[in-house]
Motif scaffolding. Structure first.
Motif, PDB file in Angstrom:
ATOM      1  N   GLY A 290       0.796  -1.222   0.000  1.00  0.00           N
ATOM      2  CA  GLY A 290       0.000   0.000   0.000  1.00  0.00           C
ATOM      3  C   GLY A 290       0.827   1.270   0.000  1.00  0.00           C
ATOM      4  O   GLY A 290       0.282   2.354   0.164  1.00  0.00           O
ATOM      5  N   ILE A 291       2.157   1.143  -0.197  1.00  0.00           N
ATOM      6  CA  ILE A 291       3.037   2.305  -0.072  1.00  0.00           C
ATOM      7  C   ILE A 291       3.815   2.598  -1.345  1.00  0.00           C
ATOM      8  O   ILE A 291       3.735   3.683  -1.895  1.00  0.00           O
ATOM      9  CB  ILE A 291       4.030   2.092   1.096  1.00  0.00           C
ATOM     10  CG1 ILE A 291       3.276   1.919   2.411  1.00  0.00           C
ATOM     11  CG2 ILE A 291       5.017   3.249   1.185  1.00  0.00           C
ATOM     12  CD1 ILE A 291       4.147   1.462   3.563  1.00  0.00           C
ATOM     13  N   LEU A 292       4.582   1.625  -1.801  1.00  0.00           N
ATOM     14  CA  LEU A 292       5.549   1.867  -2.871  1.00  0.00           C
ATOM     15  C   LEU A 292       4.975   1.465  -4.221  1.00  0.00           C
ATOM     16  O   LEU A 292       4.427   0.370  -4.363  1.00  0.00           O
ATOM     17  CB  LEU A 292       6.835   1.082  -2.578  1.00  0.00           C
ATOM     18  CG  LEU A 292       8.062   1.459  -3.376  1.00  0.00           C
ATOM     19  CD1 LEU A 292       8.461   2.910  -3.127  1.00  0.00           C
ATOM     20  CD2 LEU A 292       9.229   0.558  -3.007  1.00  0.00           C
ATOM     21  N   ALA A 293       5.140   2.340  -5.222  1.00  0.00           N
ATOM     22  CA  ALA A 293       4.551   2.112  -6.542  1.00  0.00           C
ATOM     23  C   ALA A 293       5.354   1.139  -7.394  1.00  0.00           C
ATOM     24  O   ALA A 293       4.886   0.718  -8.436  1.00  0.00           O
ATOM     25  CB  ALA A 293       4.414   3.438  -7.285  1.00  0.00           C
ATOM     26  N   VAL A 294       6.554   0.798  -6.976  1.00  0.00           N
ATOM     27  CA  VAL A 294       7.394  -0.112  -7.745  1.00  0.00           C
ATOM     28  C   VAL A 294       7.813  -1.292  -6.880  1.00  0.00           C
ATOM     29  O   VAL A 294       7.872  -1.192  -5.663  1.00  0.00           O
ATOM     30  CB  VAL A 294       8.649   0.594  -8.311  1.00  0.00           C
ATOM     31  CG1 VAL A 294       8.265   1.660  -9.313  1.00  0.00           C
ATOM     32  CG2 VAL A 294       9.498   1.179  -7.203  1.00  0.00           C
ATOM     33  N   SER A 295       8.095  -2.409  -7.530  1.00  0.00           N
ATOM     34  CA  SER A 295       8.521  -3.599  -6.787  1.00  0.00           C
ATOM     35  C   SER A 295      10.000  -3.895  -6.996  1.00  0.00           C
ATOM     36  O   SER A 295      10.533  -4.831  -6.423  1.00  0.00           O
ATOM     37  CB  SER A 295       7.685  -4.805  -7.208  1.00  0.00           C
ATOM     38  OG  SER A 295       7.838  -5.023  -8.592  1.00  0.00           O
ATOM     39  N   ARG A 296      10.652  -3.089  -7.814  1.00  0.00           N
ATOM     40  CA  ARG A 296      12.089  -3.226  -8.043  1.00  0.00           C
ATOM     41  C   ARG A 296      12.689  -1.833  -7.983  1.00  0.00           C
ATOM     42  O   ARG A 296      12.297  -0.953  -8.751  1.00  0.00           O
ATOM     43  CB  ARG A 296      12.369  -3.880  -9.388  1.00  0.00           C
ATOM     44  CG  ARG A 296      11.895  -5.328  -9.393  1.00  0.00           C
ATOM     45  CD  ARG A 296      12.077  -5.977 -10.741  1.00  0.00           C
ATOM     46  NE  ARG A 296      11.581  -7.340 -10.692  1.00  0.00           N
ATOM     47  CZ  ARG A 296      12.367  -8.407 -10.569  1.00  0.00           C
ATOM     48  NH1 ARG A 296      13.661  -8.271 -10.481  1.00  0.00           N
ATOM     49  NH2 ARG A 296      11.832  -9.611 -10.526  1.00  0.00           N
ATOM     50  N   ALA A 297      13.625  -1.639  -7.046  1.00  0.00           N
ATOM     51  CA  ALA A 297      14.171  -0.298  -6.866  1.00  0.00           C
ATOM     52  C   ALA A 297      15.454  -0.346  -6.057  1.00  0.00           C
ATOM     53  O   ALA A 297      15.668  -1.250  -5.253  1.00  0.00           O
ATOM     54  CB  ALA A 297      13.153   0.581  -6.131  1.00  0.00           C
ATOM     55  N   PHE A 298      16.302   0.651  -6.286  1.00  0.00           N
ATOM     56  CA  PHE A 298      17.432   0.888  -5.391  1.00  0.00           C
ATOM     57  C   PHE A 298      16.888   1.660  -4.201  1.00  0.00           C
ATOM     58  O   PHE A 298      15.885   2.348  -4.302  1.00  0.00           O
ATOM     59  CB  PHE A 298      18.511   1.726  -6.091  1.00  0.00           C
ATOM     60  CG  PHE A 298      19.154   1.022  -7.243  1.00  0.00           C
ATOM     61  CD1 PHE A 298      19.932  -0.105  -7.037  1.00  0.00           C
ATOM     62  CD2 PHE A 298      18.980   1.478  -8.530  1.00  0.00           C
ATOM     63  CE1 PHE A 298      20.527  -0.759  -8.101  1.00  0.00           C
ATOM     64  CE2 PHE A 298      19.584   0.837  -9.602  1.00  0.00           C
ATOM     65  CZ  PHE A 298      20.354  -0.288  -9.381  1.00  0.00           C
ATOM     66  N   GLY A 299      17.566   1.569  -3.080  1.00  0.00           N
ATOM     67  CA  GLY A 299      17.095   2.305  -1.906  1.00  0.00           C
ATOM     68  C   GLY A 299      15.884   1.629  -1.306  1.00  0.00           C
ATOM     69  O   GLY A 299      15.763   0.404  -1.329  1.00  0.00           O
ATOM     70  N   ASP A 300      14.987   2.418  -0.742  1.00  0.00           N
ATOM     71  CA  ASP A 300      13.769   1.908  -0.099  1.00  0.00           C
ATOM     72  C   ASP A 300      14.099   0.835   0.926  1.00  0.00           C
ATOM     73  O   ASP A 300      13.553  -0.267   0.929  1.00  0.00           O
ATOM     74  CB  ASP A 300      12.772   1.406  -1.157  1.00  0.00           C
ATOM     75  CG  ASP A 300      12.328   2.526  -2.073  1.00  0.00           C
ATOM     76  OD1 ASP A 300      11.818   3.531  -1.543  1.00  0.00           O
ATOM     77  OD2 ASP A 300      12.509   2.418  -3.290  1.00  0.00           O
ATOM     78  N   TYR A 301      15.025   1.197   1.835  1.00  0.00           N
ATOM     79  CA  TYR A 301      15.516   0.287   2.866  1.00  0.00           C
ATOM     80  C   TYR A 301      14.386  -0.383   3.647  1.00  0.00           C
ATOM     81  O   TYR A 301      14.466  -1.562   3.984  1.00  0.00           O
ATOM     82  CB  TYR A 301      16.435   1.053   3.829  1.00  0.00           C
ATOM     83  CG  TYR A 301      16.810   0.259   5.053  1.00  0.00           C
ATOM     84  CD1 TYR A 301      17.786  -0.722   4.971  1.00  0.00           C
ATOM     85  CD2 TYR A 301      16.184   0.486   6.273  1.00  0.00           C
ATOM     86  CE1 TYR A 301      18.138  -1.466   6.086  1.00  0.00           C
ATOM     87  CE2 TYR A 301      16.534  -0.254   7.391  1.00  0.00           C
ATOM     88  CZ  TYR A 301      17.507  -1.229   7.293  1.00  0.00           C
ATOM     89  OH  TYR A 301      17.839  -1.956   8.390  1.00  0.00           O
TER      90      TYR A 301
ATOM     91  N   PHE B 114      11.762  -1.611   2.780  1.00  0.00           N
ATOM     92  CA  PHE B 114      11.208  -2.781   2.102  1.00  0.00           C
ATOM     93  C   PHE B 114      12.239  -3.899   1.964  1.00  0.00           C
ATOM     94  O   PHE B 114      11.931  -4.956   1.442  1.00  0.00           O
ATOM     95  CB  PHE B 114      10.675  -2.405   0.713  1.00  0.00           C
ATOM     96  CG  PHE B 114       9.444  -1.573   0.786  1.00  0.00           C
ATOM     97  CD1 PHE B 114       8.192  -2.170   0.841  1.00  0.00           C
ATOM     98  CD2 PHE B 114       9.524  -0.195   0.820  1.00  0.00           C
ATOM     99  CE1 PHE B 114       7.051  -1.403   0.928  1.00  0.00           C
ATOM    100  CE2 PHE B 114       8.378   0.578   0.907  1.00  0.00           C
ATOM    101  CZ  PHE B 114       7.144  -0.021   0.963  1.00  0.00           C
ATOM    102  N   LYS B 115      13.435  -3.642   2.409  1.00  0.00           N
ATOM    103  CA  LYS B 115      14.511  -4.635   2.301  1.00  0.00           C
ATOM    104  C   LYS B 115      14.990  -4.965   3.704  1.00  0.00           C
ATOM    105  O   LYS B 115      14.362  -5.735   4.416  1.00  0.00           O
ATOM    106  CB  LYS B 115      15.610  -4.098   1.395  1.00  0.00           C
ATOM    107  CG  LYS B 115      15.114  -3.883  -0.035  1.00  0.00           C
ATOM    108  CD  LYS B 115      16.179  -3.235  -0.899  1.00  0.00           C
ATOM    109  CE  LYS B 115      15.610  -2.946  -2.266  1.00  0.00           C
ATOM    110  NZ  LYS B 115      15.765  -1.589  -2.658  1.00  0.00           N
ATOM    111  N   GLY B 116      16.105  -4.366   4.137  1.00  0.00           N
ATOM    112  CA  GLY B 116      16.666  -4.653   5.457  1.00  0.00           C
ATOM    113  C   GLY B 116      15.768  -4.227   6.610  1.00  0.00           C
ATOM    114  O   GLY B 116      15.784  -4.838   7.671  1.00  0.00           O
ATOM    115  N   GLY B 117      14.983  -3.181   6.408  1.00  0.00           N
ATOM    116  CA  GLY B 117      14.111  -2.676   7.470  1.00  0.00           C
ATOM    117  C   GLY B 117      12.686  -3.167   7.369  1.00  0.00           C
ATOM    118  O   GLY B 117      11.778  -2.598   7.957  1.00  0.00           O
ATOM    119  N   ARG B 118      12.491  -4.272   6.670  1.00  0.00           N
ATOM    120  CA  ARG B 118      11.109  -4.713   6.399  1.00  0.00           C
ATOM    121  C   ARG B 118      10.362  -5.147   7.653  1.00  0.00           C
ATOM    122  O   ARG B 118       9.143  -5.041   7.711  1.00  0.00           O
ATOM    123  CB  ARG B 118      11.098  -5.789   5.330  1.00  0.00           C
ATOM    124  CG  ARG B 118      11.736  -7.088   5.692  1.00  0.00           C
ATOM    125  CD  ARG B 118      11.819  -7.997   4.465  1.00  0.00           C
ATOM    126  NE  ARG B 118      12.318  -9.301   4.779  1.00  0.00           N
ATOM    127  CZ  ARG B 118      13.604  -9.613   4.871  1.00  0.00           C
ATOM    128  NH1 ARG B 118      14.524  -8.688   4.667  1.00  0.00           N
ATOM    129  NH2 ARG B 118      13.977 -10.843   5.165  1.00  0.00           N
TER     130      ARG B 118
END
Length: 148
Positions: free
Chosen positions: A24-35, A37-41
């Motif tokens: 419900g937040i990010l418009a893309v599913s592949r990206a640099f950054g956006d911690y 959704f990765k390490g801080g998920r």
């Protein structure tokens, strides 16, 4: 990958989609950054604890990955004129068809418009349409082949 295949990948990772956005937040599913959704998920999962999606989400794997989805196709020099590479700040305000139409209109107004001028015009358009994200655009002129 198709949109459906990409959404299936996000769901298998323990995420989901709300309103076409990852969690419900990010418009893309592949990206640099956006911690987040990765390490801080897991912090993200805690932040979403009140949301209906969070009841199903595990975020066992990162739902957003930096690996690009690559589509390879043969060039058609008589048809292919421009290549646009942009961040989601642009794509939040136009789809690829609208982007192509915008470029056609700009080149009709000024046949000598440069790729840099088109990139600037697309950035300004995204800002005018109130993008809520960073916007970066690179336009490559494919009309003339160069020999290297």
């Amino acid at each position: 990958k198709t949109g459906r295949q990409e959404m299936d990948r996000v769901v298998r990772a323990g995420g989901g989609s709300v309103g076409g956005r990852v969690c419900g937040i990010l418009a893309v599913s592949r990206a640099f950054g956006d911690y987040e959704f990765k390490g801080g998920r897991f912090d993200l999962l805690e932040d979403l604890s009140e949301e209906p999606l969070a009841k199903k989400a595990t975020l066992a794997e990162p739902p957003v990955v930096p690996t690009p989805a690559v589509f390879e196709c043969a060039r058609e020099p008589e048809r292919d004129q421009w290549l646009v590479v942009a961040s989601d700040g642009l794509w939040d305000t136009v789809n690829s068809t609208q982007c192509a139409t915008f470029i056609k209109q700009e080149t009709k107004k000024n046949p000598d418009v440069s790729a840099d001028q088109l990139a600037d015009a697309l950035v300004k358009r995204a800002i005018r349409f109130r993008t809520q994200d960073n916007v970066a655009v690179v336009v490559v002129d494919l009309r003339e082949e160069t020999t290297a």
